[in-house]
Design an enzyme around this catalytic site. Structure first.
Site, PDB file in Angstrom:
ATOM      1  N   GLY A   5       0.847  -1.191   0.000  1.00  0.00           N
ATOM      2  CA  GLY A   5       0.000   0.000   0.000  1.00  0.00           C
ATOM      3  C   GLY A   5       0.877   1.233   0.000  1.00  0.00           C
ATOM      4  N   ALA A   6       0.271   2.361   0.313  1.00  0.00           N
ATOM      5  CA  ALA A   6       1.012   3.620   0.313  1.00  0.00           C
ATOM      6  C   ALA A   6       2.086   3.630   1.399  1.00  0.00           C
ATOM      7  CB  ALA A   6       0.047   4.779   0.505  1.00  0.00           C
ATOM      8  N   ALA A   8       2.396   0.715   3.826  1.00  0.00           N
ATOM      9  CA  ALA A   8       2.510  -0.559   4.530  1.00  0.00           C
ATOM     10  C   ALA A   8       2.664  -1.724   3.554  1.00  0.00           C
ATOM     11  CB  ALA A   8       1.269  -0.775   5.392  1.00  0.00           C
ATOM     12  N   ILE A  10       1.334  -5.558   3.166  1.00  0.00           N
ATOM     13  CA  ILE A  10       0.291  -6.460   3.650  1.00  0.00           C
ATOM     14  C   ILE A  10       0.655  -7.883   3.224  1.00  0.00           C
ATOM     15  CG2 ILE A  10      -2.184  -6.964   3.582  1.00  0.00           C
ATOM     16  CD1 ILE A  10      -1.781  -4.150   4.528  1.00  0.00           C
ATOM     17  N   LYS A  23      -0.123  -6.357   8.651  1.00  0.00           N
ATOM     18  CA  LYS A  23       0.114  -5.039   8.056  1.00  0.00           C
ATOM     19  C   LYS A  23       1.317  -4.414   8.750  1.00  0.00           C
ATOM     20  CE  LYS A  23      -1.939  -0.497   7.126  1.00  0.00           C
ATOM     21  NZ  LYS A  23      -3.163   0.282   6.918  1.00  0.00           N
ATOM     22  N   ASP A 117      -9.298   8.828   4.662  1.00  0.00           N
ATOM     23  CA  ASP A 117      -8.731   8.392   3.374  1.00  0.00           C
ATOM     24  C   ASP A 117      -9.755   7.517   2.654  1.00  0.00           C
ATOM     25  OD1 ASP A 117      -6.905   8.047   1.322  1.00  0.00           O
ATOM     26  OD2 ASP A 117      -5.716   6.538   2.368  1.00  0.00           O
TER      27      ASP A 117
HETATM   28  N1  LIG Z   1      -7.839  -7.188   6.440  1.00  0.00           N
HETATM   29  C1  LIG Z   1      -7.566  -7.294   5.133  1.00  0.00           C
HETATM   30  N2  LIG Z   1      -8.015  -8.349   4.429  1.00  0.00           N
HETATM   31  C2  LIG Z   1      -7.738  -8.449   3.101  1.00  0.00           C
HETATM   32  N3  LIG Z   1      -7.014  -7.568   2.395  1.00  0.00           N
HETATM   33  C3  LIG Z   1      -6.532  -6.482   3.036  1.00  0.00           C
HETATM   34  C4  LIG Z   1      -6.776  -6.288   4.439  1.00  0.00           C
HETATM   35  N4  LIG Z   1      -6.174  -5.135   4.812  1.00  0.00           N
HETATM   36  C5  LIG Z   1      -5.568  -4.644   3.703  1.00  0.00           C
HETATM   37  N5  LIG Z   1      -5.780  -5.435   2.623  1.00  0.00           N
HETATM   38  C6  LIG Z   1      -5.291  -5.205   1.246  1.00  0.00           C
HETATM   39  O1  LIG Z   1      -4.080  -4.469   1.262  1.00  0.00           O
HETATM   40  C7  LIG Z   1      -4.230  -3.184   0.638  1.00  0.00           C
HETATM   41  C8  LIG Z   1      -3.461  -2.114   1.417  1.00  0.00           C
HETATM   42  O2  LIG Z   1      -3.906  -2.080   2.770  1.00  0.00           O
HETATM   43  P1  LIG Z   1      -4.119  -0.702   3.549  1.00  0.00           P
HETATM   44  O3  LIG Z   1      -4.522  -1.010   4.949  1.00  0.00           O
HETATM   45  O4  LIG Z   1      -5.028   0.162   2.773  1.00  0.00           O
HETATM   46  O5  LIG Z   1      -2.620  -0.120   3.570  1.00  0.00           O
HETATM   47  P2  LIG Z   1      -2.038   1.314   3.142  1.00  0.00           P
HETATM   48  O6  LIG Z   1      -2.121   2.150   4.398  1.00  0.00           O
HETATM   49  O7  LIG Z   1      -0.633   1.046   2.761  1.00  0.00           O
HETATM   50  O8  LIG Z   1      -2.884   1.854   2.032  1.00  0.00           O
HETATM   51  C9  LIG Z   1      -5.748  -2.949   0.603  1.00  0.00           C
HETATM   52  O9  LIG Z   1      -6.138  -2.108  -0.458  1.00  0.00           O
HETATM   53  C10 LIG Z   1      -6.286  -4.368   0.450  1.00  0.00           C
HETATM   54  O10 LIG Z   1      -6.226  -4.763  -0.915  1.00  0.00           O
HETATM   55 MG   LIG Z   2      -4.966   2.005   1.850  1.00  0.00          MG
END
Ligand SMILES: Nc1ncnc2c1ncn2[C@@H]1O[C@H](COP(=O)(O)OP(=O)(O)O)[C@@H](O)[C@H]1O
Ligand SMILES: [Mg+2]
Length: 200
Positions: A5-6, A8, A10, A23, A117
């Site tokens: 992600g931006a 993190a 995952i 995460k 966000d």
């Molecule tokens: N609990 C979850 N279950 C499934 N996919 C997830 C989950 N959390 C995050 N993701 C996937 O990871 C991506 C990035 O997570 P996110 O929490 O939005 O991080 P960032 O802060 O880097 O944007 C999400 O768009 C989604 O596709």
């Molecule tokens: Mg995100």
């Protein structure tokens, strides 16, 4: 599965036999190291706190399984689902999803939480349920301005070129009004923010 992600990384994993994701907030090299450490810590803390607030208000969010502040890591329930961004690109009727977006955001705002966000990458659509994720830029507040900013971002997400369906936002607003008593005040603020943007 691994996703960046931006801010993190995952990673899919198992937590005590349950499907989970980890995460982990990564270092941003361009930040001062002390500030970087503090930001990653505070965003993790905030995300955990707001997940709890949202859950208490009945807003679907992943269950938190484990937290490791020193490692900047959160372990949570894995929602096996495409993001709403991906889902909206598929053909077919989108009105159910779009209505759910409005209702869920309305529920969140009614509980005194703004997301911070609100993009369609931060929403997952699973079993006819809309889950909100990525709450680390959110806030516990009843501020009309903050709600207006949330709506503004959501509108941008709906009207951007790849959806090309501005009328989807009207469906979102109908859902928002159905779930939140003070909806019109926030919607009016959103319009005011748009006007401001136009002349600056
Ligand atoms: N609990 C979850 N279950 C499934 N996919 C997830 C989950 N959390 C995050 N993701 C996937 O990871 C991506 C990035 O997570 P996110 O929490 O939005 O991080 P960032 O802060 O880097 O944007 C999400 O768009 C989604 O596709
Ligand atoms: Mg995100």
């Amino acid at each position: 599965m691994q996703k960046r992600g931006a801010e993190a990384v995952i990673t899919a994993m198992e937590w005590r036999g349950r499907p989970a994701v980890e995460k982990r907030r990564v270092t941003k090299g361009y930040r001062d190291p002390a500030l970087d450490e503090e930001l990653r810590r505070s965003r993790l803390r905030k995300e955990v706190r707001l997940f709890r607030e949202a859950r208490r208000a009945g807003v679907p969010v992943p269950v938190i399984y484990d937290i490791d502040p020193a490692g900047h890591t959160l372990v949570m329930q894995r929602i096996e689902a495409p993001t709403v961004k991906e889902r909206l690109r598929e053909p077919g009727d989108r009105s159910v999803i779009v209505d759910a977006i409005g209702r869920t955001v309305g529920q969140l705002h009614a509980a005194g939480v703004v997301h911070g966000d609100l993009t369609t990458s931060n929403m997952l659509w699973s079993d006819d349920r809309l889950y909100l994720i990525d709450l680390s830029l959110g806030e516990k507040t009843d501020s009309t301005e903050a709600r207006g900013v949330d709506l503004r971002l959501l509108k941008e997400a709906c009207t951007s070129a790849h959806y090309d369906r501005p009328e989807l936002f009207d469906v979102i607003l109908a859902g928002y009004r159905a779930a939140f008593r003070d909806a019109d005040t926030a919607i009016e603020k959103m319009r005011e923010i748009e006007e401001r943007g136009r002349y600056t």
